[in-house]
Design a protein around this motif. Structure first.
Motif, PDB file in Angstrom:
ATOM      1  N   LYS A  18       0.820  -1.223   0.000  1.00  0.00           N
ATOM      2  CA  LYS A  18       0.000   0.000   0.000  1.00  0.00           C
ATOM      3  C   LYS A  18       0.851   1.269   0.000  1.00  0.00           C
ATOM      4  CE  LYS A  18      -2.387   1.116   3.771  1.00  0.00           C
ATOM      5  NZ  LYS A  18      -1.940   2.485   4.211  1.00  0.00           N
ATOM      6  N   ARG A 149      -5.506  -2.835   9.961  1.00  0.00           N
ATOM      7  CA  ARG A 149      -6.683  -3.054   9.114  1.00  0.00           C
ATOM      8  C   ARG A 149      -7.592  -1.820   9.083  1.00  0.00           C
ATOM      9  NH1 ARG A 149      -9.042  -6.557   6.144  1.00  0.00           N
ATOM     10  NH2 ARG A 149      -7.333  -8.014   6.514  1.00  0.00           N
ATOM     11  N   THR A 152      -6.004   0.754   6.870  1.00  0.00           N
ATOM     12  CA  THR A 152      -5.950   0.277   5.493  1.00  0.00           C
ATOM     13  C   THR A 152      -7.321   0.325   4.827  1.00  0.00           C
ATOM     14  OG1 THR A 152      -4.073  -1.162   5.941  1.00  0.00           O
ATOM     15  CG2 THR A 152      -5.447  -1.743   4.057  1.00  0.00           C
ATOM     16  N   GLU A 153      -8.327  -0.151   5.518  1.00  0.00           N
ATOM     17  CA  GLU A 153      -9.668  -0.146   4.932  1.00  0.00           C
ATOM     18  C   GLU A 153     -10.149   1.278   4.680  1.00  0.00           C
ATOM     19  OE1 GLU A 153     -12.023  -2.541   7.554  1.00  0.00           O
ATOM     20  OE2 GLU A 153     -11.342  -4.427   6.621  1.00  0.00           O
ATOM     21  N   LEU A 156      -8.286   2.482   1.438  1.00  0.00           N
ATOM     22  CA  LEU A 156      -8.803   1.858   0.220  1.00  0.00           C
ATOM     23  C   LEU A 156     -10.178   2.406  -0.137  1.00  0.00           C
ATOM     24  CD1 LEU A 156      -7.756  -1.884   0.685  1.00  0.00           C
ATOM     25  CD2 LEU A 156      -6.554  -0.064  -0.546  1.00  0.00           C
ATOM     26  N   SER A 157     -10.994   2.636   0.874  1.00  0.00           N
ATOM     27  CA  SER A 157     -12.314   3.203   0.632  1.00  0.00           C
ATOM     28  C   SER A 157     -12.210   4.626   0.091  1.00  0.00           C
ATOM     29  CB  SER A 157     -13.135   3.186   1.928  1.00  0.00           C
ATOM     30  OG  SER A 157     -14.399   3.789   1.742  1.00  0.00           O
ATOM     31  N   ASP A 162     -11.519  -0.255  -2.757  1.00  0.00           N
ATOM     32  CA  ASP A 162     -11.690  -1.360  -1.824  1.00  0.00           C
ATOM     33  C   ASP A 162     -12.372  -2.568  -2.465  1.00  0.00           C
ATOM     34  OD1 ASP A 162     -13.778   0.542  -1.941  1.00  0.00           O
ATOM     35  OD2 ASP A 162     -14.669  -0.191  -0.092  1.00  0.00           O
ATOM     36  N   HIS A 163     -13.288  -2.327  -3.397  1.00  0.00           N
ATOM     37  CA  HIS A 163     -14.018  -3.423  -4.034  1.00  0.00           C
ATOM     38  C   HIS A 163     -13.179  -4.210  -5.030  1.00  0.00           C
ATOM     39  CE1 HIS A 163     -14.178  -0.122  -6.893  1.00  0.00           C
ATOM     40  NE2 HIS A 163     -14.554  -0.968  -7.833  1.00  0.00           N
ATOM     41  N   VAL A 168      -7.200  -8.804   1.465  1.00  0.00           N
ATOM     42  CA  VAL A 168      -6.434  -7.724   2.090  1.00  0.00           C
ATOM     43  C   VAL A 168      -5.843  -8.292   3.384  1.00  0.00           C
ATOM     44  CG1 VAL A 168      -6.511  -5.442   3.149  1.00  0.00           C
ATOM     45  CG2 VAL A 168      -7.910  -5.918   1.123  1.00  0.00           C
ATOM     46  N   CYS A 170      -3.351  -7.524   6.618  1.00  0.00           N
ATOM     47  CA  CYS A 170      -2.811  -6.377   7.346  1.00  0.00           C
ATOM     48  C   CYS A 170      -1.948  -6.813   8.533  1.00  0.00           C
ATOM     49  CB  CYS A 170      -3.958  -5.487   7.838  1.00  0.00           C
ATOM     50  SG  CYS A 170      -5.029  -4.898   6.505  1.00  0.00           S
TER      51      CYS A 170
END
Length: 260
Positions: A18, A149, A152-153, A156-157, A162-163, A168, A170
């Motif tokens: 990332k 996580r 990270t989430e 990505l969002s 993210d989709h 993923v 972490c």
């Protein structure tokens, strides 16, 4: 098919790091560290020897602010940085261990607020467009990062990607961290892909070592993050400028790779 520095690859899975690979590294994590240290120093006046000890242990220059590309601040997971910092506070400041741990955890909670600041989240080029192109060409995507996580989430969002990731993995998922092979192997396992049919794309030596240890088909370094390309070259199968230098071939070349 992918074309990378004149060589073709046909991976079923592209595993990506990332920070430094998809997201610009310096603005976000340097701001995080500045806030982390500021919070510690609001709580406790730090002696000069402590500052010197922290700089040497974490791998940064306290004068110009540069980070060692092979040092803990660049490569270690956040939890590892906290333990190293607490160790220095215990050693130089005479703090009891529980007190040192409590202080660094408070400081990290304060510093972590910047990781959700959209102004500091900068994708390296058109990240969403590039990942969508990989996916459309039939390559599955996974992310392996030493960030947490939750952070990270959120990233990505915010990037709107993210989709696109089937897996993923972490730092707080319980696997041994890079450069151990476990995180890459976990991504492959979750998607049912043999490691020999996956490639790794990342900006650090630990990404490349992890890829080799996991038996991935290739370790592709990108010079868009924490390590200069020349330093990364000894660990990678090849080094490119960034993820946009990976050309996609669907019968013909649709993208022309950039060079360092």
């Amino acid at each position: 098919m992918l074309l990378i520095q004149g060589k073709t690859y046909a991976p079923k899975l592209i595993i990506l790091d990332k920070d430094g690979t998809l997201v610009a590294f310096q603005a976000m994590w340097h701001t995080w560290f500045e806030r982390f240290m500021a919070c510690i120093e609001r709580d406790r006046r730090i002696a000069l020897q402590t500052r010197v000890g922290l700089a040497g242990t974490l791998g940064y220059d306290p004068v110009d602010g540069d980070w060692d590309p092979l040092g803990p601040l660049t490569l270690a997971a956040t939890g590892e940085v906290l333990l190293l910092t607490a160790g220095q506070l215990y050693h130089y400041e005479g703090m009891v261990w529980d007190e040192a741990l409590a202080l660094v955890n408070r400081a990290e909670a304060y510093a972590r607020e910047v990781l959700s600041d959209a102004r500091l989240l900068t994708g390296i080029g058109d990240v969403r467009g590039r990942l969508q192109a990989f996916s459309a060409a039939g390559h599955r995507l996974a992310l392996v990062t030493t960030d947490t996580r939750a952070s990270t989430e959120g990233h990505l969002s915010a990037l709107g990607v993210d989709h696109l990731f089937g897996a993923v993995v972490c730092a707080d998922d319980g696997f041994p961290l890079k450069p151990a092979p476990d995180m890459a192997l976990a991504a492959c396992s979750q998607l049912g892909v043999d490691p020999s049919e996956a490639i790794m794309v990342g900006d650090s030596a630990v990404d490349m070592v992890m890829a080799r240890s996991a038996g991935l088909a290739a370790a592709i370094g990108v010079a868009s993050g924490s390590m200069p390309g020349e330093a990364l070259a000894s660990y990678a199968d090849c080094v490119i400028a960034d993820i946009h230098a990976i050309a996609i071939q669907n019968g013909e070349v649709h993208d022309v790779p950039s060079t360092l």
